[in-house]
Design a protein around this motif. Structure first.
Motif, PDB file in Angstrom:
ATOM      1  N   ALA A  61       0.823  -1.215   0.000  1.00 53.95           N
ATOM      2  CA  ALA A  61       0.000   0.000   0.000  1.00 53.95           C
ATOM      3  C   ALA A  61       0.860   1.270   0.000  1.00 53.95           C
ATOM      4  CB  ALA A  61      -0.923   0.000   1.217  1.00 53.95           C
ATOM      5  N   GLY A  62       2.116   1.138   0.391  1.00 58.99           N
ATOM      6  CA  GLY A  62       2.964   2.314   0.551  1.00 58.99           C
ATOM      7  C   GLY A  62       3.921   2.545  -0.600  1.00 58.99           C
ATOM      8  N   GLY A  63       4.873   3.440  -0.362  1.00 56.38           N
ATOM      9  CA  GLY A  63       5.876   3.769  -1.377  1.00 56.38           C
ATOM     10  C   GLY A  63       7.279   3.452  -0.874  1.00 56.38           C
ATOM     11  N   LYS A  64       8.224   4.347  -1.197  1.00 56.38           N
ATOM     12  CA  LYS A  64       9.631   4.125  -0.887  1.00 56.38           C
ATOM     13  C   LYS A  64       9.894   4.098   0.634  1.00 56.38           C
ATOM     14  CE  LYS A  64      14.067   6.015  -2.373  1.00 56.38           C
ATOM     15  NZ  LYS A  64      14.462   6.896  -1.246  1.00 56.38           N
ATOM     16  N   ASP A  65       9.325   5.044   1.355  1.00 50.47           N
ATOM     17  CA  ASP A  65       9.537   5.118   2.809  1.00 50.47           C
ATOM     18  C   ASP A  65       9.032   3.854   3.503  1.00 50.47           C
ATOM     19  OD1 ASP A  65      10.540   7.598   2.484  1.00 50.47           O
ATOM     20  OD2 ASP A  65       8.829   8.675   3.352  1.00 50.47           O
ATOM     21  N   GLU A  66       7.881   3.398   3.063  1.00 48.99           N
ATOM     22  CA  GLU A  66       7.283   2.207   3.672  1.00 48.99           C
ATOM     23  C   GLU A  66       8.133   0.971   3.365  1.00 48.99           C
ATOM     24  OE1 GLU A  66       5.539   4.488   2.013  1.00 48.99           O
ATOM     25  OE2 GLU A  66       4.465   5.363   3.715  1.00 48.99           O
ATOM     26  N   ALA A  67       8.682   0.923   2.159  1.00 52.08           N
ATOM     27  CA  ALA A  67       9.544  -0.207   1.802  1.00 52.08           C
ATOM     28  C   ALA A  67      10.788  -0.221   2.688  1.00 52.08           C
ATOM     29  CB  ALA A  67       9.925  -0.137   0.326  1.00 52.08           C
ATOM     30  N   GLU A  68      11.343   0.957   2.940  1.00 51.15           N
ATOM     31  CA  GLU A  68      12.525   1.049   3.812  1.00 51.15           C
ATOM     32  C   GLU A  68      12.201   0.556   5.216  1.00 51.15           C
ATOM     33  OE1 GLU A  68      14.500   4.940   4.185  1.00 51.15           O
ATOM     34  OE2 GLU A  68      14.830   4.768   2.012  1.00 51.15           O
ATOM     35  N   MET A  69      11.049   1.000   5.716  1.00 46.61           N
ATOM     36  CA  MET A  69      10.617   0.598   7.049  1.00 46.61           C
ATOM     37  C   MET A  69      10.411  -0.923   7.108  1.00 46.61           C
ATOM     38  SD  MET A  69       7.586   2.771   8.750  1.00 46.61           S
ATOM     39  CE  MET A  69       7.965   4.473   8.580  1.00 46.61           C
ATOM     40  N   TYR A  70       9.841  -1.435   6.050  1.00 45.99           N
ATOM     41  CA  TYR A  70       9.577  -2.878   5.936  1.00 45.99           C
ATOM     42  C   TYR A  70      10.876  -3.677   6.051  1.00 45.99           C
ATOM     43  CZ  TYR A  70       8.585  -7.190   3.198  1.00 45.99           C
ATOM     44  OH  TYR A  70       8.476  -8.480   2.761  1.00 45.99           O
ATOM     45  N   TYR A  71      11.884  -3.270   5.297  1.00 43.43           N
ATOM     46  CA  TYR A  71      13.142  -4.042   5.322  1.00 43.43           C
ATOM     47  C   TYR A  71      13.876  -3.894   6.653  1.00 43.43           C
ATOM     48  CZ  TYR A  71      12.436  -5.269   0.480  1.00 43.43           C
ATOM     49  OH  TYR A  71      11.911  -5.793  -0.668  1.00 43.43           O
ATOM     50  N   GLU A  72      13.802  -2.708   7.235  1.00 44.02           N
ATOM     51  CA  GLU A  72      14.472  -2.518   8.525  1.00 44.02           C
ATOM     52  C   GLU A  72      13.803  -3.395   9.599  1.00 44.02           C
ATOM     53  OE1 GLU A  72      14.590   1.513  10.190  1.00 44.02           O
ATOM     54  OE2 GLU A  72      15.126   0.618  12.126  1.00 44.02           O
ATOM     55  N   ALA A  73      12.475  -3.391   9.619  1.00 46.16           N
ATOM     56  CA  ALA A  73      11.754  -4.176  10.624  1.00 46.16           C
ATOM     57  C   ALA A  73      12.020  -5.669  10.445  1.00 46.16           C
ATOM     58  CB  ALA A  73      10.259  -3.869  10.542  1.00 46.16           C
ATOM     59  N   LYS A  74      12.059  -6.111   9.186  1.00 47.63           N
ATOM     60  CA  LYS A  74      12.335  -7.526   8.943  1.00 47.63           C
ATOM     61  C   LYS A  74      13.730  -7.910   9.419  1.00 47.63           C
ATOM     62  CE  LYS A  74      11.233 -10.167   5.539  1.00 47.63           C
ATOM     63  NZ  LYS A  74      10.664 -10.889   4.386  1.00 47.63           N
ATOM     64  N   GLU A  75      14.657  -6.992   9.254  1.00 48.30           N
ATOM     65  CA  GLU A  75      16.032  -7.244   9.692  1.00 48.30           C
ATOM     66  C   GLU A  75      16.089  -7.355  11.220  1.00 48.30           C
ATOM     67  OE1 GLU A  75      18.050  -8.138   7.498  1.00 48.30           O
ATOM     68  OE2 GLU A  75      19.712  -8.387   8.913  1.00 48.30           O
ATOM     69  N   GLU A  76      15.290  -6.536  11.878  1.00 49.87           N
ATOM     70  CA  GLU A  76      15.239  -6.625  13.339  1.00 49.87           C
ATOM     71  C   GLU A  76      14.628  -7.955  13.775  1.00 49.87           C
ATOM     72  OE1 GLU A  76      15.161  -1.844  14.340  1.00 49.87           O
ATOM     73  OE2 GLU A  76      13.291  -2.960  14.522  1.00 49.87           O
ATOM     74  N   HIS A  77      13.617  -8.404  13.070  1.00 43.75           N
ATOM     75  CA  HIS A  77      13.044  -9.726  13.367  1.00 43.75           C
ATOM     76  C   HIS A  77      14.118 -10.802  13.220  1.00 43.75           C
ATOM     77  CE1 HIS A  77       8.551  -8.733  12.315  1.00 43.75           C
ATOM     78  NE2 HIS A  77       8.941  -8.195  13.454  1.00 43.75           N
ATOM     79  N   ARG A  78      14.862 -10.716  12.133  1.00 42.21           N
ATOM     80  CA  ARG A  78      15.877 -11.738  11.864  1.00 42.21           C
ATOM     81  C   ARG A  78      16.945 -11.752  12.973  1.00 42.21           C
ATOM     82  NH1 ARG A  78      20.609 -12.939   9.085  1.00 42.21           N
ATOM     83  NH2 ARG A  78      21.167 -10.750   8.961  1.00 42.21           N
ATOM     84  N   THR A  79      17.329 -10.550  13.407  1.00 45.94           N
ATOM     85  CA  THR A  79      18.341 -10.458  14.466  1.00 45.94           C
ATOM     86  C   THR A  79      17.853 -11.171  15.732  1.00 45.94           C
ATOM     87  OG1 THR A  79      18.962  -8.322  13.580  1.00 45.94           O
ATOM     88  CG2 THR A  79      19.782  -8.838  15.772  1.00 45.94           C
ATOM     89  N   VAL A  80      16.602 -10.917  16.081  1.00 44.61           N
ATOM     90  CA  VAL A  80      16.065 -11.519  17.299  1.00 44.61           C
ATOM     91  C   VAL A  80      15.848 -13.029  17.114  1.00 44.61           C
ATOM     92  CG1 VAL A  80      14.073 -11.578  18.853  1.00 44.61           C
ATOM     93  CG2 VAL A  80      15.059  -9.384  18.172  1.00 44.61           C
ATOM     94  N   ASP A  81      15.160 -13.408  16.045  1.00 47.07           N
ATOM     95  CA  ASP A  81      14.777 -14.820  15.870  1.00 47.07           C
ATOM     96  C   ASP A  81      15.926 -15.747  15.534  1.00 47.07           C
ATOM     97  OD1 ASP A  81      12.270 -13.929  16.332  1.00 47.07           O
ATOM     98  OD2 ASP A  81      11.574 -14.066  14.260  1.00 47.07           O
ATOM     99  N   SER A  82      16.854 -15.270  14.694  1.00 47.58           N
ATOM    100  CA  SER A  82      17.907 -16.193  14.246  1.00 47.58           C
ATOM    101  C   SER A  82      19.201 -16.053  15.010  1.00 47.58           C
ATOM    102  CB  SER A  82      18.234 -16.007  12.763  1.00 47.58           C
ATOM    103  OG  SER A  82      17.112 -15.679  12.043  1.00 47.58           O
ATOM    104  N   LEU A  83      19.411 -14.915  15.656  1.00 43.79           N
ATOM    105  CA  LEU A  83      20.698 -14.734  16.320  1.00 43.79           C
ATOM    106  C   LEU A  83      20.577 -14.624  17.840  1.00 43.79           C
ATOM    107  CD1 LEU A  83      21.996 -12.023  13.808  1.00 43.79           C
ATOM    108  CD2 LEU A  83      22.601 -14.438  13.764  1.00 43.79           C
ATOM    109  N   VAL A  84      19.804 -13.655  18.297  1.00 46.55           N
ATOM    110  CA  VAL A  84      19.824 -13.337  19.717  1.00 46.55           C
ATOM    111  C   VAL A  84      19.062 -14.356  20.576  1.00 46.55           C
ATOM    112  CG1 VAL A  84      19.429 -11.513  21.392  1.00 46.55           C
ATOM    113  CG2 VAL A  84      20.098 -10.924  19.092  1.00 46.55           C
ATOM    114  N   LEU A  85      17.859 -14.731  20.134  1.00 42.47           N
ATOM    115  CA  LEU A  85      17.101 -15.714  20.932  1.00 42.47           C
ATOM    116  C   LEU A  85      17.753 -17.099  20.958  1.00 42.47           C
ATOM    117  CD1 LEU A  85      13.244 -15.110  20.581  1.00 42.47           C
ATOM    118  CD2 LEU A  85      14.650 -14.944  22.634  1.00 42.47           C
ATOM    119  N   PRO A  86      18.219 -17.622  19.810  1.00 41.86           N
ATOM    120  CA  PRO A  86      18.900 -18.924  19.865  1.00 41.86           C
ATOM    121  C   PRO A  86      20.127 -18.880  20.787  1.00 41.86           C
ATOM    122  CG  PRO A  86      18.386 -18.372  17.595  1.00 41.86           C
ATOM    123  CD  PRO A  86      18.051 -17.165  18.416  1.00 41.86           C
ATOM    124  N   ASP A  87      20.824 -17.759  20.767  1.00 45.09           N
ATOM    125  CA  ASP A  87      21.985 -17.570  21.624  1.00 45.09           C
ATOM    126  C   ASP A  87      21.594 -17.633  23.100  1.00 45.09           C
ATOM    127  OD1 ASP A  87      24.527 -17.165  20.623  1.00 45.09           O
ATOM    128  OD2 ASP A  87      24.663 -15.186  21.596  1.00 45.09           O
TER     129      ASP A  87
END
Ligand SMILES: [Fe+2]
Ligand SMILES: [Fe+2]
Length: 158
Positions: A61-87
């Motif tokens: 539904a969004g444009g460039k700003d929303e896409a940026e937010m989307y990728y940043e949030a997904k990266e934060e999910h990945r950090t927590v789920d794949s790196l920090v929580l397993p650790d």
């Protein structure tokens, strides 16, 4: 059920578990392990609801700003789920490292939740509108109950 309200309720639950976990001690090993299992399940299900339902709708539904937010949030999910929580899961709950790692997980998740609630969700509300958010909320409820069921049966099988 509105999708944003559902996700916010999850956030409160996750924050409460994190507080309990950060107040636990090396002597409460059983408590720590239980809280950690609970945190992992809640975070994992919540992340899947966001990544499969809200985030793609937000990005579409969004444009460039929303896409940026989307990728940043997904990266934060990945950090927590794949790196920090397993650790953290691999850390001895009687060790002094455990509390330090809990603190880092708590800070990361609180930061992420804060960004979603103050930046992404208000934008998503404007972009998607009430009817669409209700529809997404229904999808989330259905997905949540099926993920919870498979989580529980995995636990039983393990
Ligand atoms: Fe998230
Ligand atoms: Fe979230």
């Amino acid at each position: 059920m509105n999708a944003i309200d559902l996700l916010k309720a999850d956030h409160e639950k996750v924050k409460a578990i994190l507080t309990q976990l950060s107040e636990s001690t090396e002597r409460g090993v059983k408590k720590r392990t239980e809280l950690l299992d609970k945190l992992e399940m809640e975070v994992s299900i919540h992340t899947q609801l966001e990544e499969q339902i809200l985030y793609p709708a937000f990005k579409a539904a969004g444009g460039k700003d929303e896409a940026e937010m989307y990728y940043e949030a997904k990266e934060e999910h990945r950090t927590v789920d794949s790196l920090v929580l397993p650790d953290l899961k691999a850390t001895d709950p009687t060790s002094p490292e455990f509390a330090g790692r809990v603190k880092v997980v708590k800070e990361l998740l609180e930061h992420h939740i804060e960004e979603e609630e103050t930046e992404m969700f208000p934008k998503a509300k404007k972009l998607l509108g009430k009817a669409e958010l209700e529809k997404l909320g229904e999808q989330m409820l259905a997905m949540k109950s099926s993920l919870k069921k498979s989580y529980v049966s995995q636990k039983v099988a393990a």
